[in-house]
Design a protein around this motif. Structure first.
Motif, PDB file in Angstrom:
ATOM      1  N   ASP A 118     -28.876 -11.534 -15.913  1.00  0.00           N
ATOM      2  CA  ASP A 118     -29.067 -11.030 -17.273  1.00  0.00           C
ATOM      3  C   ASP A 118     -30.401 -11.575 -17.789  1.00  0.00           C
ATOM      4  OD1 ASP A 118     -28.886 -10.094 -19.840  1.00  0.00           O
ATOM      5  OD2 ASP A 118     -27.128 -11.288 -20.394  1.00  0.00           O
ATOM      6  N   PRO A 119     -31.531 -10.969 -17.389  1.00  0.00           N
ATOM      7  CA  PRO A 119     -32.849 -11.518 -17.721  1.00  0.00           C
ATOM      8  C   PRO A 119     -33.091 -11.725 -19.214  1.00  0.00           C
ATOM      9  CG  PRO A 119     -33.060  -9.681 -16.185  1.00  0.00           C
ATOM     10  CD  PRO A 119     -31.626  -9.739 -16.616  1.00  0.00           C
ATOM     11  N   ASP A 120     -32.508 -10.882 -20.060  1.00  0.00           N
ATOM     12  CA  ASP A 120     -32.752 -11.016 -21.503  1.00  0.00           C
ATOM     13  C   ASP A 120     -32.129 -12.273 -22.094  1.00  0.00           C
ATOM     14  OD1 ASP A 120     -34.203  -8.661 -21.548  1.00  0.00           O
ATOM     15  OD2 ASP A 120     -32.422  -7.436 -21.956  1.00  0.00           O
ATOM     16  N   ASN A 121     -31.118 -12.808 -21.435  1.00  0.00           N
ATOM     17  CA  ASN A 121     -30.442 -14.003 -21.942  1.00  0.00           C
ATOM     18  C   ASN A 121     -30.590 -15.208 -21.021  1.00  0.00           C
ATOM     19  OD1 ASN A 121     -29.324 -12.813 -24.344  1.00  0.00           O
ATOM     20  ND2 ASN A 121     -28.015 -11.616 -22.978  1.00  0.00           N
ATOM     21  N   ALA A 122     -31.481 -15.114 -20.057  1.00  0.00           N
ATOM     22  CA  ALA A 122     -31.686 -16.210 -19.102  1.00  0.00           C
ATOM     23  C   ALA A 122     -32.721 -17.192 -19.645  1.00  0.00           C
ATOM     24  CB  ALA A 122     -32.154 -15.640 -17.772  1.00  0.00           C
ATOM     25  N   PRO A 123     -32.648 -18.444 -19.221  1.00  0.00           N
ATOM     26  CA  PRO A 123     -33.675 -19.412 -19.633  1.00  0.00           C
ATOM     27  C   PRO A 123     -35.024 -19.028 -19.017  1.00  0.00           C
ATOM     28  CG  PRO A 123     -32.172 -20.394 -18.053  1.00  0.00           C
ATOM     29  CD  PRO A 123     -31.637 -19.028 -18.371  1.00  0.00           C
ATOM     30  N   ASN A 124     -36.103 -19.496 -19.626  1.00  0.00           N
ATOM     31  CA  ASN A 124     -37.455 -19.238 -19.115  1.00  0.00           C
ATOM     32  C   ASN A 124     -37.719 -20.172 -17.940  1.00  0.00           C
ATOM     33  OD1 ASN A 124     -38.346 -17.290 -21.110  1.00  0.00           O
ATOM     34  ND2 ASN A 124     -38.171 -18.990 -22.544  1.00  0.00           N
ATOM     35  N   VAL A 125     -37.679 -19.619 -16.739  1.00  0.00           N
ATOM     36  CA  VAL A 125     -37.880 -20.425 -15.538  1.00  0.00           C
ATOM     37  C   VAL A 125     -39.123 -19.930 -14.804  1.00  0.00           C
ATOM     38  CG1 VAL A 125     -36.935 -21.135 -13.305  1.00  0.00           C
ATOM     39  CG2 VAL A 125     -35.441 -20.970 -15.307  1.00  0.00           C
ATOM     40  N   LEU A 126     -40.061 -20.834 -14.637  1.00  0.00           N
ATOM     41  CA  LEU A 126     -41.259 -20.584 -13.854  1.00  0.00           C
ATOM     42  C   LEU A 126     -40.989 -21.089 -12.447  1.00  0.00           C
ATOM     43  CD1 LEU A 126     -44.312 -19.914 -13.566  1.00  0.00           C
ATOM     44  CD2 LEU A 126     -44.751 -22.259 -14.340  1.00  0.00           C
ATOM     45  N   ALA A 127     -41.186 -20.246 -11.443  1.00  0.00           N
ATOM     46  CA  ALA A 127     -40.990 -20.636 -10.049  1.00  0.00           C
ATOM     47  C   ALA A 127     -42.316 -20.519  -9.326  1.00  0.00           C
ATOM     48  CB  ALA A 127     -39.946 -19.738  -9.389  1.00  0.00           C
ATOM     49  N   GLY A 128     -42.453 -21.259  -8.260  1.00  0.00           N
ATOM     50  CA  GLY A 128     -43.679 -21.145  -7.482  1.00  0.00           C
ATOM     51  C   GLY A 128     -43.617 -21.933  -6.196  1.00  0.00           C
ATOM     52  N   TYR A 129     -44.587 -21.644  -5.343  1.00  0.00           N
ATOM     53  CA  TYR A 129     -44.739 -22.425  -4.117  1.00  0.00           C
ATOM     54  C   TYR A 129     -46.215 -22.608  -3.825  1.00  0.00           C
ATOM     55  CZ  TYR A 129     -45.590 -17.949  -1.761  1.00  0.00           C
ATOM     56  OH  TYR A 129     -46.089 -16.715  -1.397  1.00  0.00           O
ATOM     57  N   VAL A 130     -46.520 -23.690  -3.110  1.00  0.00           N
ATOM     58  CA  VAL A 130     -47.880 -24.004  -2.699  1.00  0.00           C
ATOM     59  C   VAL A 130     -47.793 -24.458  -1.252  1.00  0.00           C
ATOM     60  CG1 VAL A 130     -49.897 -25.473  -3.084  1.00  0.00           C
ATOM     61  CG2 VAL A 130     -48.518 -24.709  -5.029  1.00  0.00           C
ATOM     62  N   GLY A 131     -48.698 -23.949  -0.415  1.00  0.00           N
ATOM     63  CA  GLY A 131     -48.662 -24.329   0.989  1.00  0.00           C
ATOM     64  C   GLY A 131     -50.039 -24.432   1.603  1.00  0.00           C
ATOM     65  N   GLY A 132     -50.077 -24.999   2.805  1.00  0.00           N
ATOM     66  CA  GLY A 132     -51.343 -25.192   3.503  1.00  0.00           C
ATOM     67  C   GLY A 132     -52.139 -26.309   2.862  1.00  0.00           C
ATOM     68  N   ASP A 133     -53.462 -26.231   2.979  1.00  0.00           N
ATOM     69  CA  ASP A 133     -54.320 -27.265   2.407  1.00  0.00           C
ATOM     70  C   ASP A 133     -54.269 -27.302   0.890  1.00  0.00           C
ATOM     71  OD1 ASP A 133     -55.114 -28.015   4.937  1.00  0.00           O
ATOM     72  OD2 ASP A 133     -57.004 -26.904   4.881  1.00  0.00           O
ATOM     73  N   ARG A 134     -53.738 -26.252   0.271  1.00  0.00           N
ATOM     74  CA  ARG A 134     -53.664 -26.227  -1.193  1.00  0.00           C
ATOM     75  C   ARG A 134     -52.682 -27.266  -1.745  1.00  0.00           C
ATOM     76  NH1 ARG A 134     -54.284 -20.003  -3.286  1.00  0.00           N
ATOM     77  NH2 ARG A 134     -55.881 -19.373  -1.821  1.00  0.00           N
ATOM     78  N   VAL A 135     -51.832 -27.853  -0.911  1.00  0.00           N
ATOM     79  CA  VAL A 135     -50.916 -28.891  -1.406  1.00  0.00           C
ATOM     80  C   VAL A 135     -51.624 -30.226  -1.616  1.00  0.00           C
ATOM     81  CG1 VAL A 135     -48.885 -27.842  -0.327  1.00  0.00           C
ATOM     82  CG2 VAL A 135     -50.085 -29.664   0.859  1.00  0.00           C
ATOM     83  N   ASN A 136     -52.824 -30.376  -1.051  1.00  0.00           N
ATOM     84  CA  ASN A 136     -53.557 -31.635  -1.200  1.00  0.00           C
ATOM     85  C   ASN A 136     -53.776 -31.940  -2.681  1.00  0.00           C
ATOM     86  OD1 ASN A 136     -53.688 -31.729   1.570  1.00  0.00           O
ATOM     87  ND2 ASN A 136     -55.740 -30.881   1.672  1.00  0.00           N
ATOM     88  N   GLY A 137     -53.479 -33.154  -3.078  1.00  0.00           N
ATOM     89  CA  GLY A 137     -53.697 -33.569  -4.454  1.00  0.00           C
ATOM     90  C   GLY A 137     -52.502 -33.387  -5.372  1.00  0.00           C
ATOM     91  N   PHE A 138     -51.418 -32.804  -4.895  1.00  0.00           N
ATOM     92  CA  PHE A 138     -50.247 -32.615  -5.740  1.00  0.00           C
ATOM     93  C   PHE A 138     -49.328 -33.829  -5.764  1.00  0.00           C
ATOM     94  CE2 PHE A 138     -51.380 -28.170  -5.577  1.00  0.00           C
ATOM     95  CZ  PHE A 138     -50.975 -27.701  -6.814  1.00  0.00           C
ATOM     96  N   GLY A 139     -49.547 -34.797  -4.912  1.00  0.00           N
ATOM     97  CA  GLY A 139     -48.679 -35.960  -4.844  1.00  0.00           C
ATOM     98  C   GLY A 139     -47.489 -35.725  -3.940  1.00  0.00           C
ATOM     99  N   PHE A 140     -46.642 -36.747  -3.819  1.00  0.00           N
ATOM    100  CA  PHE A 140     -45.512 -36.652  -2.896  1.00  0.00           C
ATOM    101  C   PHE A 140     -44.154 -36.872  -3.546  1.00  0.00           C
ATOM    102  CE2 PHE A 140     -48.990 -37.189   0.049  1.00  0.00           C
ATOM    103  CZ  PHE A 140     -48.653 -36.291   1.042  1.00  0.00           C
TER     104      PHE A 140
END
Length: 169
Positions: free
Chosen positions: A70-92
């Protein structure tokens, strides 16, 4: 996955011919879900390079609410992924990854520094999982591509059983 084959985590008899898997590699990465009181983000975007994929990595963030029952009544959730060398600097640690993603979002959307700080988040860091060797398989070089984007592999008639799965939500 391919990394398991390359690292010989499973012993085959007779040994597998490396031509079956040496043309591909796996990127490390993480997936993240963050809940906010208000939506400030686009439906889909790539904040680091404004392109979701290149030879060094991949990233994509999206409005996860659109896939809710029910998207109209769902919480605002941001999802994402990062992979490869782009993960450098994000911490562990999950908290460091969350902070790095929020800093990136603030920069990308021109927000005041420190304006994002949710305590409602989930990080799935595939770099820390012993049985997950990576999140995405791809050709090692452009010479393994055909013009249509297919991967070129020359194999004699062979049966190959392969597969990967990971829950998306």
């Amino acid at each position: 996955n391919i990394k398991i084959l390359k690292e010989e985590d499973i012993a085959f008899s007779p040994k597998l011919d490396p031509v079956l898997y040496n043309h591909r590699d796996w990127w490390i990465g993480f997936k993240i879900f963050l809940e906010y009181p208000k939506k400030f983000y686009n439906d889909a975007f790539s904040p680091q390079k404004n392109e979701y994929y290149d030879d060094n990595g991949e990233e994509l963030f999206w409005d996860n609410t659109v896939s809710a029952p029910d998207p109209d009544n769902a919480p605002n959730v941001l999802a994402g992924y990062v992979g490869g060398d782009r993960v450098n600097g994000f911490g562990f640690t999950p908290r460091d990854i969350k902070k790095s993603v929020e800093d990136l979002m603030e920069q990308h959307f021109g927000m005041r520094e420190g304006s994002l700080n949710t305590d409602s988040y989930l990080v799935e860091d595939w770099r820390t999982k012993p049985f997950i060797k990576g999140f995405l398989a791809g050709p090692l070089s452009e010479e393994n591509y055909e013009d249509n984007g297919s991967v070129i592999v020359n194999l004699k008639p062979t049966l190959i059983l392969a597969g990967d799965s990971y829950p998306i939500g």
